[in-house]
Design a protein around this motif. Structure first.
Motif, PDB file in Angstrom:
ATOM      1  N   GLY A 144      12.182  -9.513 -11.307  1.00  0.00           N
ATOM      2  CA  GLY A 144      13.146  -8.635 -11.955  1.00  0.00           C
ATOM      3  C   GLY A 144      12.602  -7.227 -12.127  1.00  0.00           C
ATOM      4  O   GLY A 144      13.349  -6.257 -12.050  1.00  0.00           O
ATOM      5  N   GLY A 145      11.293  -7.117 -12.362  1.00  0.00           N
ATOM      6  CA  GLY A 145      10.682  -5.803 -12.509  1.00  0.00           C
ATOM      7  C   GLY A 145      10.770  -4.994 -11.240  1.00  0.00           C
ATOM      8  O   GLY A 145      11.030  -3.785 -11.263  1.00  0.00           O
ATOM      9  N   LEU A 146      10.577  -5.648 -10.089  1.00  0.00           N
ATOM     10  CA  LEU A 146      10.671  -4.942  -8.816  1.00  0.00           C
ATOM     11  C   LEU A 146      12.117  -4.588  -8.480  1.00  0.00           C
ATOM     12  O   LEU A 146      12.370  -3.570  -7.826  1.00  0.00           O
ATOM     13  N   ALA A 147      13.069  -5.405  -8.914  1.00  0.00           N
ATOM     14  CA  ALA A 147      14.476  -5.123  -8.621  1.00  0.00           C
ATOM     15  C   ALA A 147      14.901  -3.792  -9.222  1.00  0.00           C
ATOM     16  O   ALA A 147      15.766  -3.095  -8.668  1.00  0.00           O
ATOM     17  N   ARG A 148      14.301  -3.406 -10.348  1.00  0.00           N
ATOM     18  CA  ARG A 148      14.660  -2.141 -10.983  1.00  0.00           C
ATOM     19  C   ARG A 148      14.224  -0.934 -10.150  1.00  0.00           C
ATOM     20  O   ARG A 148      14.690   0.181 -10.382  1.00  0.00           O
ATOM     21  N   LEU A 149      13.319  -1.134  -9.194  1.00  0.00           N
ATOM     22  CA  LEU A 149      12.825  -0.025  -8.384  1.00  0.00           C
ATOM     23  C   LEU A 149      13.794   0.355  -7.270  1.00  0.00           C
ATOM     24  O   LEU A 149      13.613   1.384  -6.624  1.00  0.00           O
ATOM     25  N   GLY A 150      14.804  -0.473  -7.014  1.00  0.00           N
ATOM     26  CA  GLY A 150      15.803  -0.144  -6.005  1.00  0.00           C
ATOM     27  C   GLY A 150      15.191   0.093  -4.639  1.00  0.00           C
ATOM     28  O   GLY A 150      14.401  -0.715  -4.154  1.00  0.00           O
ATOM     29  N   ASP A 151      15.531   1.248  -4.015  1.00  0.00           N
ATOM     30  CA  ASP A 151      15.034   1.530  -2.669  1.00  0.00           C
ATOM     31  C   ASP A 151      13.816   2.437  -2.674  1.00  0.00           C
ATOM     32  O   ASP A 151      13.498   3.075  -1.669  1.00  0.00           O
ATOM     33  N   LEU A 152      13.096   2.518  -3.783  1.00  0.00           N
ATOM     34  CA  LEU A 152      11.870   3.307  -3.817  1.00  0.00           C
ATOM     35  C   LEU A 152      10.822   2.711  -2.880  1.00  0.00           C
ATOM     36  O   LEU A 152      10.773   1.501  -2.656  1.00  0.00           O
ATOM     37  N   ALA A 153       9.968   3.567  -2.337  1.00  0.00           N
ATOM     38  CA  ALA A 153       8.895   3.097  -1.466  1.00  0.00           C
ATOM     39  C   ALA A 153       7.968   2.132  -2.201  1.00  0.00           C
ATOM     40  O   ALA A 153       7.407   1.209  -1.608  1.00  0.00           O
ATOM     41  N   ALA A 154       7.807   2.331  -3.519  1.00  0.00           N
ATOM     42  CA  ALA A 154       6.929   1.451  -4.291  1.00  0.00           C
ATOM     43  C   ALA A 154       7.395   0.002  -4.238  1.00  0.00           C
ATOM     44  O   ALA A 154       6.574  -0.918  -4.277  1.00  0.00           O
ATOM     45  N   ALA A 155       8.707  -0.219  -4.154  1.00  0.00           N
ATOM     46  CA  ALA A 155       9.218  -1.593  -4.096  1.00  0.00           C
ATOM     47  C   ALA A 155       8.697  -2.299  -2.847  1.00  0.00           C
ATOM     48  O   ALA A 155       8.307  -3.476  -2.896  1.00  0.00           O
ATOM     49  N   ARG A 156       8.689  -1.603  -1.715  1.00  0.00           N
ATOM     50  CA  ARG A 156       8.184  -2.208  -0.487  1.00  0.00           C
ATOM     51  C   ARG A 156       6.678  -2.444  -0.578  1.00  0.00           C
ATOM     52  O   ARG A 156       6.160  -3.475  -0.162  1.00  0.00           O
ATOM     53  N   LEU A 157       5.953  -1.476  -1.146  1.00  0.00           N
ATOM     54  CA  LEU A 157       4.509  -1.627  -1.282  1.00  0.00           C
ATOM     55  C   LEU A 157       4.143  -2.850  -2.119  1.00  0.00           C
ATOM     56  O   LEU A 157       3.211  -3.574  -1.808  1.00  0.00           O
ATOM     57  N   LEU A 158       4.898  -3.061  -3.196  1.00  0.00           N
ATOM     58  CA  LEU A 158       4.572  -4.138  -4.126  1.00  0.00           C
ATOM     59  C   LEU A 158       5.087  -5.488  -3.661  1.00  0.00           C
ATOM     60  O   LEU A 158       4.623  -6.527  -4.152  1.00  0.00           O
ATOM     61  N   SER A 159       6.028  -5.505  -2.731  1.00  0.00           N
ATOM     62  CA  SER A 159       6.614  -6.779  -2.297  1.00  0.00           C
ATOM     63  C   SER A 159       5.598  -7.678  -1.595  1.00  0.00           C
ATOM     64  O   SER A 159       5.784  -8.884  -1.523  1.00  0.00           O
ATOM     65  N   GLY A 160       4.523  -7.086  -1.090  1.00  0.00           N
ATOM     66  CA  GLY A 160       3.510  -7.883  -0.405  1.00  0.00           C
ATOM     67  C   GLY A 160       2.497  -8.531  -1.323  1.00  0.00           C
ATOM     68  O   GLY A 160       1.613  -9.259  -0.844  1.00  0.00           O
ATOM     69  N   GLY A 161       2.591  -8.298  -2.640  1.00  0.00           N
ATOM     70  CA  GLY A 161       1.656  -8.892  -3.582  1.00  0.00           C
ATOM     71  C   GLY A 161       0.322  -8.159  -3.583  1.00  0.00           C
ATOM     72  O   GLY A 161       0.185  -7.049  -3.084  1.00  0.00           O
TER      73      GLY A 161
END
Length: 263
Positions: free
Chosen positions: A65-82
């Motif tokens: 849920g925390g990552l969902a708040r980032l929307g289409d920010l580049a940080a969301a993609r960076l963090l999706s890999g753990g």
């Protein structure tokens, strides 16, 4: 005993609270200062600024849920890999105005935007256009703690889709997130001079194909050279020499915060 980790995960919620006034808060900051020639200590210009900071939230690894708040920010993609422990994100709007440096002992009064400056005494006087005497920009900044608090990464994203990934060195953080205590936090942050632009032509929206987390590495491996001091200060559009310096050396900033339940 092993030294304490300089960037404990508990730091981030307090950092976000201190900058924005609460987990979902909005705060307004004002700034005054002086732009100084680092080689001589000579004032180049005075600076006044205002900043609006809005919290976008913080989360621990595993909190989708925390990552969902980032929307289409580049940080969301960076963090999706753990591979990270905690993150927090804030939205910033900043306006800075540069004025002629006030002589020592001069009082207040009406100030005008900077119209010219010289990098050193006797150097060529450079003209500054009115639009170049101000800086207005929006950023989304995500702080990421990794490796049990031994690594801090900052992802700065601009409104035109560019983003830069920075690493912190020389970090220190003392205190705790509970009991009303105060955090003392400081770090030097170095951003790579190359900014990556997101791919708006992707079928499903921005893909940020160039976004990557820097590899974990010892702090001493992050030390970079220093450019000639005479080429650091400039206003307006970057010339070829300024761009070359940025690519080679990146940008460095130092931060120092003290915050807690009562500050």
């Amino acid at each position: 005993l092993a030294p304490a980790a300089p960037f404990p995960p508990d730091l981030l919620p307090s950092l976000l609270h201190g900058r924005s006034g609460g987990p979902d808060g909005v705060a307004v900051w004002t700034y005054t200062g002086t732009l100084t020639d680092a080689s001589s200590g000579r004032p180049v210009a005075d600076v006044e600024g205002v900043e609006v900071v809005r919290a976008l939230g913080s989360s621990r690894s595993g909190d989708s849920g925390g990552l969902a708040r980032l929307g289409d920010l580049a940080a969301a993609r960076l963090l999706s890999g753990g591979g990270w422990d905690a993150q927090c994100t804030a939205l910033h709007r900043r306006l800075f105005c540069y004025t002629a440096a006030a002589p020592d002992g001069a009082g207040g009064g009406a100030r005008r935007l900077l119209s010219s400056f010289a990098r050193r005494p006797g150097a060529k006087v450079r003209r500054v256009l009115p639009r170049e005497g101000t800086a207005l920009y929006d950023t989304a900044v995500t702080y990421v703690v990794r490796d049990g608090g031994r690594s801090l990464v900052a992802v700065s994203e601009f409104g035109d889709g560019r983003h830069a990934v920075s690493e912190a060195t020389g970090g220190r953080a003392t205190g705790s997130s509970g009991g009303g205590s105060t955090w003392d936090f400081g770090a030097h942050v170095r951003a790579d001079g190359l900014m990556t632009r997101r791919d708006n032509g992707a079928p499903n929206g921005p893909s940020h194909k160039g976004a990557e987390m820097p590899p974990l590495r010892p702090e001493e491996a992050m030390v970079a050279g220093t450019p000639a001091r005479t080429g650091i200060v400039s206003f307006g559009k970057d010339d070829a020499a300024s761009k070359a310096l940025l690519v080679k050396y990146g940008a460095r900033e130092s931060y120092s915060f003290r915050f807690g339940d009562e500050t």
